[in-house]
Design a protein around this motif. Sequence first.
Motif, short mmCIF file in Angstrom:
data_model
loop_
_atom_site.label_atom_id
_atom_site.label_comp_id
_atom_site.label_asym_id
_atom_site.label_seq_id
_atom_site.Cartn_x
_atom_site.Cartn_y
_atom_site.Cartn_z
N TYR A 113 1.04 -1.00 -0.03
CA TYR A 113 0.31 0.07 0.25
C TYR A 113 0.81 1.42 -0.08
CZ TYR A 113 -3.52 3.23 1.13
OH TYR A 113 -4.38 5.16 1.47
N HIS A 114 0.56 2.14 -1.23
CA HIS A 114 1.53 3.41 -1.71
C HIS A 114 2.84 2.93 -0.67
CE1 HIS A 114 -2.05 6.10 -1.68
NE2 HIS A 114 -1.82 5.28 -2.19
N ASN A 115 3.20 1.71 -1.62
CA ASN A 115 4.93 1.87 -1.17
C ASN A 115 5.58 1.11 0.09
OD1 ASN A 115 6.03 2.51 -4.01
ND2 ASN A 115 6.22 4.94 -3.57
N HIS A 116 4.84 0.41 1.20
CA HIS A 116 4.36 0.07 2.14
C HIS A 116 3.76 -1.08 2.36
CE1 HIS A 116 6.15 4.56 2.97
NE2 HIS A 116 6.69 3.21 4.20
N GLU B 258 -3.58 2.62 6.65
CA GLU B 258 -4.24 3.32 5.59
C GLU B 258 -3.61 4.05 5.80
OE1 GLU B 258 -7.02 2.05 3.28
OE2 GLU B 258 -6.11 -0.81 3.07
N ILE C 278 -0.10 5.34 7.31
CA ILE C 278 1.41 5.19 5.40
C ILE C 278 0.41 6.60 5.40
CG2 ILE C 278 1.63 4.46 4.19
CD1 ILE C 278 1.09 1.58 5.64
N ASP C 279 -0.31 7.34 4.55
CA ASP C 279 -0.87 8.19 3.90
C ASP C 279 -0.23 9.52 4.53
OD1 ASP C 279 -2.02 6.69 1.99
OD2 ASP C 279 -4.20 7.20 3.07
#
Length: 660
Positions: free
Chosen positions: A151-154, A187, A190-191
Motif C-alpha cells: 500500500y503506497h510503497n509500504h 492506511e 501510511i498516508d
Amino acid sequence: MTKKRILYGFLALFALYLCYLAYIFLLSPKTNLQSIYLIPKDAVFIVESEQPVESWKKVSESDAWHHLVKNDYFADLTENIQKVDTVFNNNHKLFEFFDGRSLFISVHMISPKDYGIFYVLDLKRIAKLQLLKTYLNTLLNDDYVMSKRMYHNHEILEVHDRESKETMYLAFIKNQLVASYTHTLVEASIDQYQEPVLGRNLNFIEVNQKVGHEDLFRMYVQYHYFDDYVKRFTDTPSDWVRRVSENFLFSGFYFDLDKNSTLTANGFTNISGTNEYYLEALQKSGTAERTIPTIVPKRTALYISYGFDSFSEFYKNFEKVQQNDPQQFESYQNGIEKVEKFLKIDVKENFVNWIDDEIAVLQIQSRISKGKNDMALVLKANDAEKARTNLDFVLEQIRRKTPVKFKAVDYKGYKINFLSIKGFFKMLLGGRFDEFDKPYFTQIDEFVIFSDNPNTLKSIIDDALEGETLATSKEFRDFDEKFESESTVFVYSNVPLFFDNMYALADADTKQKMRKNKDFIICFPQFGLQLTPEDDLFESKLVINYRDVQEVKKNAQFEEKVQIPNSKSQSDDPVEITDAVFDLRPIYPTDLNADTFSVKFANGTIKFEVELKDGLKHGRYTEYYPNGTEKMTGRFRKDQQVGTWRYYDKQGKLVIKKRF
C-alpha cells in the motif's frame, strides 16, 4: 586446509554480520520517526506509555479491572484492548524485550456507532532488522494465516484469525510498528506520516510538553472529536457535550493508580480561541475556595463550580476578552443597554457588584420524576443584605415596567420570587447559562439560587433545612480533599445519580445495555475534575474512585430512587383501610400564581385536584378513582390538612374519616 577455509569463511561472515549490527545500532544515520506522527489526525483519545508492560500489568491486576472485565458491555468496549492483553500474556518474554520503548494506543471513530483502536510501538533501531519481521511468524500457530500486500510503497502484513474471522493489520514505517484491527487506520497512518497533522498541531504540542513522561501512563483527549465519540452511545448528546467539544482543544494527563483502585490524573488543558469567552476570562481571574456545597443537595448528580478572586474582576476580564470579536462585543453591549434602559437598572451595580468569588451550576436528581434533570444556578453573595436589597429593587422595576404580576411565595421562611427578564443570564455570561431563561429565585444565607422550576428551589430549601447537603456528606468531603481547596473550575459527579440522568438521554439500544450493566458503571461512584490557571493553560486534575458495587448500593448517598404515587396507599381497593390513607405525598405545581393544581390518570380523567394560594395547597382537595368516583376529600390551609377528611370506596360509601 578445506576445514580452515570453511572456518575462516564462517568467521568472516560472522564478522560481517557483527559489522552490520554495529552499523545498524551505532553508525547508521538516525532517521527515527516520532510515534505521534503516525497517529491519524482524528484520534479522540491517545494513551502513551514508556513502560507498556509494567504499566499494563498494574492496570490489569487492579480490583477495578477484574470487576469490569466480567461485564459483557465493558468487554465489548474493550475487546481490542483485551486481545492485546492476551498477546502480552502469551508472549511475555518478547514484550519484555520491547518494554522501555514508547507505545501509543489511540481511539478513532470509524463509523457513527463504532470505533477502532490503533497501536504504534517505537522499535528504535531494531526496526531495521529484517529478522524482526521474520520473527513475527514464530508468534503464529495454525490458527492464524499471515499474508502481505503493498500500500503506497509500504508492506502491510495481514494476520487473520481463523477462529474469530478477524484480521490484524501491521506495517513497519521506519523505526515504528503500527497495528490495528481496522485496515483504514493503518492506511491513514501510511498516508500522513510524511506530513503529520496531530503530531505537529501546536495546541497538542503545548499540552504534550507540559505533561512530560511521568508515572503510569499518559492520556490525551482531542475534544474536537469528543462529541462524535459520545454519539456512539446516544443519538442526542447533551448540550454539555457540545460545549466541551467547542470550548476545549486538548487535555493531557499523567496517571497513577493506588492500591484502592483510585485513578488520579494530573495534567494540563488548553481552550479554544472561539470559546464562549467565559473560559478565557476565568483563566485570567484567579481561584476561590468552594463554599457552595453547604447548600448543594446530596441528590446532586453534577456540581460545576466557577471560582475567581472576585466576580467583579472576572466580569471585567469577560468584557475585555469579548472585545477580540467586535461584532460579538457590540451585540453583548446592546443587549445589556437595552435591559438597563427599559428597566432603569444598572447591571453592574444591581448584579455584578454583590456577587462574590464563586458561582455554580447544579444538575439535581428530581424528586418528582425518575431520570429528570433539575437545574439550578447558585451565586454566592459578598453581602447577603446587599444582594437582597438589589434584587428587590430589580423586582420592583420589573413590576413597574412590565405586565408581569407575581407575588412572592413564602416557603418555609424563604421567599421565592420570579425574575422576568428573558435570557438574562445568557446575555450576561454567555450561552453556557441559557438553561436559566426566565428563572425563579430564592436566597439561603449568602447564596442566591435560580431555577426555571420553582419546585427545584423548594427541594433545595427542604434539603438545606434537613442538613442533607454535600457539605454534610462524609463521602463528598473525603473525595473533595483529594483536590486543592481552591480552583477556577471544579466538576463533581455523583455517578449513580448521573447515570439516571444520562439514561433519560440515551437511545433505545443503549438504554437496554445500560439497564443490564448499571452495576458495572456505578462501581465508580465519584468523578472529579479540577482546573486552575497555569500560564496560558489550565492545570488539570482528574480523580475517579472505585468501590465494590454492593457497598455503593448500601450507601444512602447513592441509593436508587423509586417513584411513588401521590398517596401512600398502594392499591385502589385495599383490604384494610387505616388513617395512613390520609398521609399524602408532596405535590409540585410549576405555576406559583395558579389557583388550582391537578394530576390526571393515563385515560385522561382527573386523579386529584387541589386549590392553591401563593403556590401552597390552600382550599379543597379531591381525589378520584379512575372511573371518576370520589375517593378522598378534605381541605388545606397554608399547606396543612385541616378539618375532617373522608375516604370512600369505589361505590361511594364512606369507609373512614379523620379530623385534623
